[in-house]
Write a protein that holds these residues in place. Structure first.
Motif, PDB file in Angstrom:
ATOM      1  N   ALA A  18      38.954  34.492  70.047  1.00  0.00           N
ATOM      2  CA  ALA A  18      37.547  34.485  69.629  1.00  0.00           C
ATOM      3  C   ALA A  18      36.806  33.226  70.055  1.00  0.00           C
ATOM      4  O   ALA A  18      35.728  33.318  70.668  1.00  0.00           O
ATOM      5  N   ASP A  19      37.325  32.059  69.736  1.00  0.00           N
ATOM      6  CA  ASP A  19      36.589  30.828  70.042  1.00  0.00           C
ATOM      7  C   ASP A  19      36.277  30.703  71.530  1.00  0.00           C
ATOM      8  O   ASP A  19      35.135  30.448  71.915  1.00  0.00           O
ATOM      9  N   ALA A  20      37.281  30.886  72.370  1.00  0.00           N
ATOM     10  CA  ALA A  20      37.075  30.739  73.811  1.00  0.00           C
ATOM     11  C   ALA A  20      36.162  31.824  74.366  1.00  0.00           C
ATOM     12  O   ALA A  20      35.282  31.547  75.187  1.00  0.00           O
ATOM     13  N   THR A  21      36.354  33.054  73.927  1.00  0.00           N
ATOM     14  CA  THR A  21      35.539  34.164  74.433  1.00  0.00           C
ATOM     15  C   THR A  21      34.086  34.004  74.024  1.00  0.00           C
ATOM     16  O   THR A  21      33.176  34.156  74.848  1.00  0.00           O
ATOM     17  N   ILE A  22      33.847  33.684  72.763  1.00  0.00           N
ATOM     18  CA  ILE A  22      32.470  33.531  72.293  1.00  0.00           C
ATOM     19  C   ILE A  22      31.805  32.324  72.950  1.00  0.00           C
ATOM     20  O   ILE A  22      30.635  32.388  73.333  1.00  0.00           O
ATOM     21  N   ALA A  23      32.545  31.239  73.136  1.00  0.00           N
ATOM     22  CA  ALA A  23      31.985  30.067  73.820  1.00  0.00           C
ATOM     23  C   ALA A  23      31.547  30.441  75.242  1.00  0.00           C
ATOM     24  O   ALA A  23      30.477  30.024  75.695  1.00  0.00           O
ATOM     25  N   ARG A  24      32.355  31.228  75.925  1.00  0.00           N
ATOM     26  CA  ARG A  24      32.010  31.675  77.279  1.00  0.00           C
ATOM     27  C   ARG A  24      30.752  32.548  77.252  1.00  0.00           C
ATOM     28  O   ARG A  24      29.847  32.386  78.069  1.00  0.00           O
ATOM     29  N   ILE A  25      30.679  33.445  76.288  1.00  0.00           N
ATOM     30  CA  ILE A  25      29.514  34.330  76.161  1.00  0.00           C
ATOM     31  C   ILE A  25      28.250  33.519  75.892  1.00  0.00           C
ATOM     32  O   ILE A  25      27.213  33.718  76.530  1.00  0.00           O
ATOM     33  N   VAL A  26      28.328  32.591  74.951  1.00  0.00           N
ATOM     34  CA  VAL A  26      27.150  31.794  74.580  1.00  0.00           C
ATOM     35  C   VAL A  26      26.687  30.923  75.741  1.00  0.00           C
ATOM     36  O   VAL A  26      25.492  30.892  76.071  1.00  0.00           O
ATOM     37  N   THR A  27      27.615  30.234  76.390  1.00  0.00           N
ATOM     38  CA  THR A  27      27.250  29.363  77.514  1.00  0.00           C
ATOM     39  C   THR A  27      26.597  30.163  78.633  1.00  0.00           C
ATOM     40  O   THR A  27      25.539  29.785  79.145  1.00  0.00           O
ATOM     41  N   GLY A  28      27.214  31.274  79.008  1.00  0.00           N
ATOM     42  CA  GLY A  28      26.649  32.109  80.071  1.00  0.00           C
ATOM     43  C   GLY A  28      25.314  32.711  79.687  1.00  0.00           C
ATOM     44  O   GLY A  28      24.385  32.764  80.504  1.00  0.00           O
ATOM     45  N   SER A  29      25.203  33.159  78.444  1.00  0.00           N
ATOM     46  CA  SER A  29      23.954  33.769  77.977  1.00  0.00           C
ATOM     47  C   SER A  29      22.814  32.770  77.962  1.00  0.00           C
ATOM     48  O   SER A  29      21.684  33.109  78.340  1.00  0.00           O
ATOM     49  N   ALA A  41      18.734  35.275  69.587  1.00  0.00           N
ATOM     50  CA  ALA A  41      19.719  34.726  68.648  1.00  0.00           C
ATOM     51  C   ALA A  41      20.945  35.637  68.630  1.00  0.00           C
ATOM     52  O   ALA A  41      20.838  36.842  68.865  1.00  0.00           O
ATOM     53  N   LEU A  42      22.080  35.037  68.324  1.00  0.00           N
ATOM     54  CA  LEU A  42      23.347  35.754  68.255  1.00  0.00           C
ATOM     55  C   LEU A  42      24.062  35.396  66.966  1.00  0.00           C
ATOM     56  O   LEU A  42      24.118  34.224  66.592  1.00  0.00           O
ATOM     57  N   ILE A  43      24.576  36.420  66.297  1.00  0.00           N
ATOM     58  CA  ILE A  43      25.476  36.230  65.163  1.00  0.00           C
ATOM     59  C   ILE A  43      26.816  36.810  65.582  1.00  0.00           C
ATOM     60  O   ILE A  43      26.873  37.932  66.104  1.00  0.00           O
ATOM     61  N   ALA A  44      27.885  36.050  65.361  1.00  0.00           N
ATOM     62  CA  ALA A  44      29.239  36.545  65.576  1.00  0.00           C
ATOM     63  C   ALA A  44      29.971  36.449  64.247  1.00  0.00           C
ATOM     64  O   ALA A  44      30.120  35.360  63.696  1.00  0.00           O
ATOM     65  N   THR A  45      30.375  37.601  63.723  1.00  0.00           N
ATOM     66  CA  THR A  45      31.179  37.617  62.506  1.00  0.00           C
ATOM     67  C   THR A  45      32.645  37.602  62.946  1.00  0.00           C
ATOM     68  O   THR A  45      32.941  37.404  64.122  1.00  0.00           O
ATOM     69  N   HIS A  97      25.371  29.211  66.286  1.00  0.00           N
ATOM     70  CA  HIS A  97      26.178  28.089  65.834  1.00  0.00           C
ATOM     71  C   HIS A  97      27.426  28.594  65.119  1.00  0.00           C
ATOM     72  O   HIS A  97      27.438  28.777  63.906  1.00  0.00           O
ATOM     73  N   GLY A  98      28.422  28.863  65.883  1.00  0.00           N
ATOM     74  CA  GLY A  98      29.728  29.189  65.328  1.00  0.00           C
ATOM     75  C   GLY A  98      29.842  30.545  64.666  1.00  0.00           C
ATOM     76  O   GLY A  98      28.865  31.255  64.469  1.00  0.00           O
ATOM     77  N   LEU A  99      31.085  30.890  64.358  1.00  0.00           N
ATOM     78  CA  LEU A  99      31.371  32.157  63.689  1.00  0.00           C
ATOM     79  C   LEU A  99      30.736  32.201  62.309  1.00  0.00           C
ATOM     80  O   LEU A  99      30.701  31.189  61.609  1.00  0.00           O
ATOM     81  N   ALA A 100      30.277  33.373  61.933  1.00  0.00           N
ATOM     82  CA  ALA A 100      29.655  33.582  60.628  1.00  0.00           C
ATOM     83  C   ALA A 100      30.359  34.748  59.930  1.00  0.00           C
ATOM     84  O   ALA A 100      29.776  35.822  59.756  1.00  0.00           O
ATOM     85  N   PRO A 101      31.626  34.559  59.531  1.00  0.00           N
ATOM     86  CA  PRO A 101      32.364  35.671  58.917  1.00  0.00           C
ATOM     87  C   PRO A 101      31.726  36.172  57.630  1.00  0.00           C
ATOM     88  O   PRO A 101      31.892  37.338  57.261  1.00  0.00           O
ATOM     89  N   TYR A 102      30.955  35.329  56.964  1.00  0.00           N
ATOM     90  CA  TYR A 102      30.287  35.713  55.721  1.00  0.00           C
ATOM     91  C   TYR A 102      29.206  36.769  55.941  1.00  0.00           C
ATOM     92  O   TYR A 102      28.731  37.377  54.991  1.00  0.00           O
ATOM     93  N   LEU A 103      28.833  37.043  57.189  1.00  0.00           N
ATOM     94  CA  LEU A 103      27.826  38.059  57.479  1.00  0.00           C
ATOM     95  C   LEU A 103      28.438  39.390  57.914  1.00  0.00           C
ATOM     96  O   LEU A 103      27.714  40.320  58.259  1.00  0.00           O
ATOM     97  N   GLU A 104      29.758  39.485  57.862  1.00  0.00           N
ATOM     98  CA  GLU A 104      30.424  40.750  58.233  1.00  0.00           C
ATOM     99  C   GLU A 104      29.889  41.916  57.406  1.00  0.00           C
ATOM    100  O   GLU A 104      29.635  42.999  57.930  1.00  0.00           O
ATOM    101  N   HIS A 105      29.665  41.683  56.120  1.00  0.00           N
ATOM    102  CA  HIS A 105      29.182  42.768  55.245  1.00  0.00           C
ATOM    103  C   HIS A 105      27.766  43.227  55.594  1.00  0.00           C
ATOM    104  O   HIS A 105      27.352  44.317  55.206  1.00  0.00           O
ATOM    105  N   VAL A 106      27.041  42.417  56.323  1.00  0.00           N
ATOM    106  CA  VAL A 106      25.688  42.788  56.749  1.00  0.00           C
ATOM    107  C   VAL A 106      25.730  43.562  58.065  1.00  0.00           C
ATOM    108  O   VAL A 106      25.065  44.583  58.223  1.00  0.00           O
ATOM    109  N   VAL A 107      26.540  43.090  59.007  1.00  0.00           N
ATOM    110  CA  VAL A 107      26.554  43.659  60.348  1.00  0.00           C
ATOM    111  C   VAL A 107      27.432  44.908  60.443  1.00  0.00           C
ATOM    112  O   VAL A 107      27.064  45.883  61.105  1.00  0.00           O
ATOM    113  N   ALA A 108      28.588  44.914  59.788  1.00  0.00           N
ATOM    114  CA  ALA A 108      29.546  46.027  59.915  1.00  0.00           C
ATOM    115  C   ALA A 108      28.930  47.398  59.626  1.00  0.00           C
ATOM    116  O   ALA A 108      29.138  48.331  60.409  1.00  0.00           O
TER     117      ALA A 108
END
Length: 147
Positions: A18-29, A41-45, A97-108
């Motif tokens: 997750a960390d490496a993949t999301i970092a690659r996505i954010v940098t490229g985006s 804006a991007l949220i990653a749970t 800014h980083g993973l937001a696992p607390y938003l899983e219940h919103v996005v899922a």
């Protein structure tokens, strides 16, 4: 007019990646968004993504085609596609800014549901705007001068 697109998706990589993949996505985006005149804006749970992109219609169409075929995620579901009078994330090529696992219940539920309403989409954008206004996001995102 500015086109806006909000989508949700399920991550297609392991938690260990997750960390490496999301970092690659954010940098490229961020780089690509600046080039295309797009903000958003991007949220990653822990298991999902929610992203809003806004800009010229041709840029949004090109970027979304790329997003749909990105192997980093699946079940890409558009929640809102509309025209707005001004950018909601004009200061950020991509607010994140980083993973937001607390938003899983919103996005899922939005990934799994076929009954998501426009109101649900606007609520999610409101959450993203709230987070983007937080000082921790503001200090870690790249800005654009273009509106």
């Amino acid at each position: 007019m500015i086109h806006s697109l909000l989508y949700v998706s399920t991550q297609a990589f392991t938690p260990a990646d997750a960390d490496a993949t999301i970092a690659r996505i954010v940098t490229g985006s961020r780089r690509r968004n600046v080039r295309f005149g797009v903000t958003g804006a991007l949220i990653a749970t822990a298991r999902r993504f929610a992203q809003v992109i806004e800009g010229p219609s041709d840029s949004i169409a090109t970027l979304f085609a790329s997003i749909r075929f990105d192997p980093s995620h699946r079940d890409v579901t558009v929640l809102l596609a509309d025209t707005i009078s001004e950018r909601r994330f004009g200061e950020w090529s991509l607010a994140y800014h980083g993973l937001a696992p607390y938003l899983e219940h919103v996005v899922a539920p939005m990934v799994a549901s076929r009954t998501v309403t426009e109101r649900d989409g606007h609520r999610l954008i409101s959450v993203m705007r709230y987070l983007a206004a937080e000082p921790i996001w503001a200090s870690t995102v790249h800005t654009t001068a273009e509106s």
